[in-house]
Structures are given as structure tokens and as C-alpha cells.
Design a protein around this motif. Sequence first.
Motif, PDB file in Angstrom:
ATOM      1  N   ASN A 135      70.962  45.340  24.405  1.00  0.00           N
ATOM      2  CA  ASN A 135      69.785  45.100  23.597  1.00  0.00           C
ATOM      3  C   ASN A 135      70.050  43.597  23.084  1.00  0.00           C
ATOM      4  OD1 ASN A 135      68.715  47.221  23.790  1.00  0.00           O
ATOM      5  ND2 ASN A 135      68.270  47.387  21.993  1.00  0.00           N
ATOM      6  N   LEU A 136      72.276  43.278  23.197  1.00  0.00           N
ATOM      7  CA  LEU A 136      72.643  42.183  22.527  1.00  0.00           C
ATOM      8  C   LEU A 136      72.241  40.785  23.677  1.00  0.00           C
ATOM      9  CD1 LEU A 136      74.290  43.086  19.711  1.00  0.00           C
ATOM     10  CD2 LEU A 136      72.170  42.693  20.444  1.00  0.00           C
ATOM     11  N   PHE A 137      72.660  42.058  25.065  1.00  0.00           N
ATOM     12  CA  PHE A 137      73.161  40.587  26.015  1.00  0.00           C
ATOM     13  C   PHE A 137      72.632  40.544  27.300  1.00  0.00           C
ATOM     14  CE2 PHE A 137      76.526  41.058  23.507  1.00  0.00           C
ATOM     15  CZ  PHE A 137      77.198  39.764  23.345  1.00  0.00           C
ATOM     16  N   LEU A 138      71.935  41.998  28.043  1.00  0.00           N
ATOM     17  CA  LEU A 138      71.832  42.563  29.433  1.00  0.00           C
ATOM     18  C   LEU A 138      70.065  41.915  29.328  1.00  0.00           C
ATOM     19  CD1 LEU A 138      74.037  44.562  31.294  1.00  0.00           C
ATOM     20  CD2 LEU A 138      73.808  42.495  30.998  1.00  0.00           C
ATOM     21  N   ILE A 139      69.417  43.200  28.314  1.00  0.00           N
ATOM     22  CA  ILE A 139      68.612  42.710  27.975  1.00  0.00           C
ATOM     23  C   ILE A 139      67.266  41.617  28.087  1.00  0.00           C
ATOM     24  CG2 ILE A 139      65.864  44.175  26.978  1.00  0.00           C
ATOM     25  CD1 ILE A 139      67.782  46.250  27.069  1.00  0.00           C
ATOM     26  N   PRO A 140      68.154  40.939  27.215  1.00  0.00           N
ATOM     27  CA  PRO A 140      66.937  39.098  26.906  1.00  0.00           C
ATOM     28  C   PRO A 140      67.865  38.569  27.971  1.00  0.00           C
ATOM     29  CG  PRO A 140      68.551  40.234  24.799  1.00  0.00           C
ATOM     30  CD  PRO A 140      68.753  41.703  25.724  1.00  0.00           C
ATOM     31  N   ALA A 141      68.289  38.330  28.836  1.00  0.00           N
ATOM     32  CA  ALA A 141      68.776  37.236  29.846  1.00  0.00           C
ATOM     33  C   ALA A 141      68.115  37.418  31.192  1.00  0.00           C
ATOM     34  CB  ALA A 141      70.091  37.656  29.839  1.00  0.00           C
ATOM     35  N   ASP A 142      67.390  39.978  31.068  1.00  0.00           N
ATOM     36  CA  ASP A 142      66.281  40.427  32.237  1.00  0.00           C
ATOM     37  C   ASP A 142      68.078  40.250  33.671  1.00  0.00           C
ATOM     38  OD1 ASP A 142      64.242  39.940  31.397  1.00  0.00           O
ATOM     39  OD2 ASP A 142      64.140  37.706  31.659  1.00  0.00           O
ATOM     40  N   VAL A 143      69.556  40.530  32.533  1.00  0.00           N
ATOM     41  CA  VAL A 143      69.996  40.835  33.806  1.00  0.00           C
ATOM     42  C   VAL A 143      70.327  42.202  33.838  1.00  0.00           C
ATOM     43  CG1 VAL A 143      72.538  40.544  34.297  1.00  0.00           C
ATOM     44  CG2 VAL A 143      70.927  38.896  33.111  1.00  0.00           C
ATOM     45  N   TYR A 144      70.440  42.829  34.963  1.00  0.00           N
ATOM     46  CA  TYR A 144      70.919  44.208  34.731  1.00  0.00           C
ATOM     47  C   TYR A 144      71.618  44.905  35.106  1.00  0.00           C
ATOM     48  CZ  TYR A 144      65.555  43.288  35.239  1.00  0.00           C
ATOM     49  OH  TYR A 144      63.924  42.911  35.387  1.00  0.00           O
ATOM     50  N   ALA A 145      71.648  46.871  34.266  1.00  0.00           N
ATOM     51  CA  ALA A 145      72.610  47.283  34.644  1.00  0.00           C
ATOM     52  C   ALA A 145      72.885  47.784  36.073  1.00  0.00           C
ATOM     53  CB  ALA A 145      73.358  47.570  33.867  1.00  0.00           C
ATOM     54  N   SER A 146      74.076  48.621  36.352  1.00  0.00           N
ATOM     55  CA  SER A 146      74.184  49.479  37.083  1.00  0.00           C
ATOM     56  C   SER A 146      73.757  51.387  36.897  1.00  0.00           C
ATOM     57  CB  SER A 146      75.396  50.037  37.405  1.00  0.00           C
ATOM     58  OG  SER A 146      75.933  50.351  36.404  1.00  0.00           O
ATOM     59  N   GLY A 147      73.193  51.279  38.055  1.00  0.00           N
ATOM     60  CA  GLY A 147      73.151  52.720  37.852  1.00  0.00           C
ATOM     61  C   GLY A 147      72.025  53.385  36.963  1.00  0.00           C
ATOM     62  N   PHE A 148      71.372  54.461  36.755  1.00  0.00           N
ATOM     63  CA  PHE A 148      69.997  54.692  36.613  1.00  0.00           C
ATOM     64  C   PHE A 148      69.773  53.796  34.964  1.00  0.00           C
ATOM     65  CE2 PHE A 148      69.018  59.160  36.731  1.00  0.00           C
ATOM     66  CZ  PHE A 148      69.259  59.180  38.305  1.00  0.00           C
ATOM     67  N   THR A 149      71.223  53.161  34.518  1.00  0.00           N
ATOM     68  CA  THR A 149      70.813  52.529  32.966  1.00  0.00           C
ATOM     69  C   THR A 149      69.186  51.399  33.603  1.00  0.00           C
ATOM     70  OG1 THR A 149      72.357  52.959  31.957  1.00  0.00           O
ATOM     71  CG2 THR A 149      71.785  50.746  31.278  1.00  0.00           C
ATOM     72  N   GLY A 150      70.519  50.610  34.711  1.00  0.00           N
ATOM     73  CA  GLY A 150      69.569  49.809  35.672  1.00  0.00           C
ATOM     74  C   GLY A 150      68.123  49.965  36.143  1.00  0.00           C
ATOM     75  N   ILE A 151      67.715  51.003  36.043  1.00  0.00           N
ATOM     76  CA  ILE A 151      67.211  51.069  36.958  1.00  0.00           C
ATOM     77  C   ILE A 151      65.748  51.653  35.941  1.00  0.00           C
ATOM     78  CG2 ILE A 151      65.616  53.187  38.258  1.00  0.00           C
ATOM     79  CD1 ILE A 151      67.898  54.082  39.722  1.00  0.00           C
ATOM     80  N   SER A 152      66.249  51.875  34.777  1.00  0.00           N
ATOM     81  CA  SER A 152      65.387  51.676  33.527  1.00  0.00           C
ATOM     82  C   SER A 152      64.706  51.045  32.988  1.00  0.00           C
ATOM     83  CB  SER A 152      66.463  52.445  32.147  1.00  0.00           C
ATOM     84  OG  SER A 152      67.095  54.188  32.593  1.00  0.00           O
ATOM     85  N   GLN A 153      66.116  49.791  33.045  1.00  0.00           N
ATOM     86  CA  GLN A 153      65.459  48.596  32.731  1.00  0.00           C
ATOM     87  C   GLN A 153      63.921  48.302  33.498  1.00  0.00           C
ATOM     88  OE1 GLN A 153      69.797  46.720  32.445  1.00  0.00           O
ATOM     89  NE2 GLN A 153      68.593  45.318  32.161  1.00  0.00           N
ATOM     90  N   LEU A 154      64.587  48.260  34.627  1.00  0.00           N
ATOM     91  CA  LEU A 154      63.452  47.637  35.644  1.00  0.00           C
ATOM     92  C   LEU A 154      62.679  48.365  35.615  1.00  0.00           C
ATOM     93  CD1 LEU A 154      65.143  47.318  38.667  1.00  0.00           C
ATOM     94  CD2 LEU A 154      64.406  45.429  37.601  1.00  0.00           C
ATOM     95  N   ILE A 155      62.463  49.811  35.107  1.00  0.00           N
ATOM     96  CA  ILE A 155      61.011  50.206  35.126  1.00  0.00           C
ATOM     97  C   ILE A 155      60.326  49.659  33.444  1.00  0.00           C
ATOM     98  CG2 ILE A 155      59.938  52.788  34.856  1.00  0.00           C
ATOM     99  CD1 ILE A 155      62.583  53.965  36.480  1.00  0.00           C
ATOM    100  N   SER A 156      61.230  49.913  32.673  1.00  0.00           N
ATOM    101  CA  SER A 156      60.897  49.905  31.850  1.00  0.00           C
ATOM    102  C   SER A 156      60.040  48.455  31.265  1.00  0.00           C
ATOM    103  CB  SER A 156      61.821  49.326  30.724  1.00  0.00           C
ATOM    104  OG  SER A 156      61.333  49.233  29.245  1.00  0.00           O
ATOM    105  N   ARG A 157      60.404  47.079  32.122  1.00  0.00           N
ATOM    106  CA  ARG A 157      59.956  45.915  32.336  1.00  0.00           C
ATOM    107  C   ARG A 157      58.398  45.613  33.233  1.00  0.00           C
ATOM    108  NH1 ARG A 157      62.735  40.126  33.528  1.00  0.00           N
ATOM    109  NH2 ARG A 157      60.203  38.843  33.993  1.00  0.00           N
ATOM    110  N   THR A 158      59.156  46.798  34.240  1.00  0.00           N
ATOM    111  CA  THR A 158      57.704  46.660  35.782  1.00  0.00           C
ATOM    112  C   THR A 158      56.779  46.939  34.643  1.00  0.00           C
ATOM    113  OG1 THR A 158      59.380  46.852  37.098  1.00  0.00           O
ATOM    114  CG2 THR A 158      57.013  47.465  37.899  1.00  0.00           C
TER     115      THR A 158
END
Length: 281
Positions: free
Chosen positions: A24-47
Motif C-alpha cells: 500500500n505504501l510502495f508497490l501499488i502506488p508505483a504500479d510495481v508488482y510483487a511476486s506470486g499470488f500477490t502480484g497476480i492479485s495486483q494485476l487483476i485488481s488494476r485490470t
Amino acid sequence: MVLLQLKKSIVVIFGAFLNAIALNLFLIPADVYASGFTGISQLISRTLEEYTPFYISTGIVLLLLNIPVAIIGWKKIGKSFTLYSFLSVAATTFFLSILPIYKLSDDIILNAVFGGVIIAVGVGFTLKWGASTGGLDIVAMLLSRMKDKPVGTYFFILNSVIILTAGLLYGWEKALYTLVTLYVSTRIIDAIHTRHEKLTAMIVTKKADELKKAINEKLVRGITMVPAKGAFTNDSKDLMIIVITRYELFDLEQVLKAVDPHAFTNIIETAGIFGFFRKEQ
């Protein structure tokens, strides 16, 4: 035992809190993605937010993805590992919902690096205490059992999909910064936990029968027994040799402390094995 479970739960929840901070303070605001299911969740949420009228937060998507995985893991891997993994996911979802999404820096490199470091500290200590952050850990372990291939292979494949998808949808610059986050987080996790997927434990003990029974109750692993003798005392002992995954190291340590705290144990990094690894029920 209750105190140990309490400590383990606290570590898991603290690791989830660090994951939420990193997102919430670093990756999501910068549109940078984490690994694994967390990264997939970021992609799905933004898409969903950009291409549909619907919006589901990253935390809720992460929880939904992990529910079927947790059910399978409960049956195939083990109740304790899966329970703590799901606790990690649920706690991460909770902290993601209460922490605001706030950009601390406009520098994308700082966001990628600090996000990777913070999330890796959370994951590393969670792994060190015999749990996981769920999702890909459970999927990779299940596939590794079926094919007897390194868990890291499946991590690499799924993370490659995340990077490629991020590049195709939102530009290759974001994908490259995601690579930075993945590299940093991997190095930190290796330093905290262990970079080797498989380890060999060589245990010298006078309580071989008790240890063998306790290990077999906790881990589904074959054990090689070799007669041994102390060089100075001439006491008769047994040398137990067992190959485990890094996820099982915590459980093995707890068994040794409970059954024979005086056993001499040498943990060796295992580069590779030949032959049958897992003893299935």
C-alpha cells in the motif's frame, strides 16, 4: 506447545503487516508488482478497475484466490502449514483494507527497492517459522510433489507470467521495475531463510527410535540410519540422514528440541538429488 503456536501466529501476522505496508505504501502506488499470488492479485485488481465497471481491492482478490488453494493444501500438504498460510493471507487482506494507499515517494526505483525489501522481510521470517504467505508456496509444493521438480521452477514460471503480463498491459518499463522488486526480495529472503530448496540433515543421536517415530509423524520423508560411535567417548549412537525441503526445516527443529535436544545436527545445503525423494502414504 501453546506458547510456540502463539509465537508462530504473531510472527505470521507481523509478516502480513509488513506485506501490507510494502504493497500500500510502495508497490501499488508505483504500479510495481510483487511476486506470486500477490502480484497476480495486483494485476487483476488494476485490470478490473481500468477495463470493467467493477473494482475489487488487491486484498480481497488475494483472499479469493487463496481459498481453493488452501482447501487443496489442507488435504494434500498438511493442516498446520496450510492453516498458518491462510492466517497470513487473511491478515494481509485485513491490513490492506485498513492501511491507506499512499505514495511516500515519486521515485519508482525507491518504491521498487523498499517495497521488495519490506515484503521480503515479512516473507522471510514467515518461512523461517515454518509457515508461508500462501498462494504460490502451496501451489508450487503440490506441483513439486507430483513431478518431483524443484519448487523454484514453478516460482520462476509464474513470476515470468506476471512480468510479461505487466509489460503487455502497462508498458515494459513497469515490467523491468517489477524485476528489480523480485530480485531484491529474493536476495533478502535468501539471507533470512535459505536459498536452497532442499536440505540434508545429518543427526547424531542416542534416541534414534524415538526420533524416527516423531519425524515420521510430522514429515513424510524417508530416513537412512547408520550405526555410529563417538570418537572420544566410544558411546554407541546412530546417524540419521534425511533430505527435506526448506519449508520443513522449522518442523524438524521442533521435533529435535522436543525429543532429543542434545542431538548433534548438521544441516547441509543440497544442490541436487537422484532417485525417489518423497515417500507417499
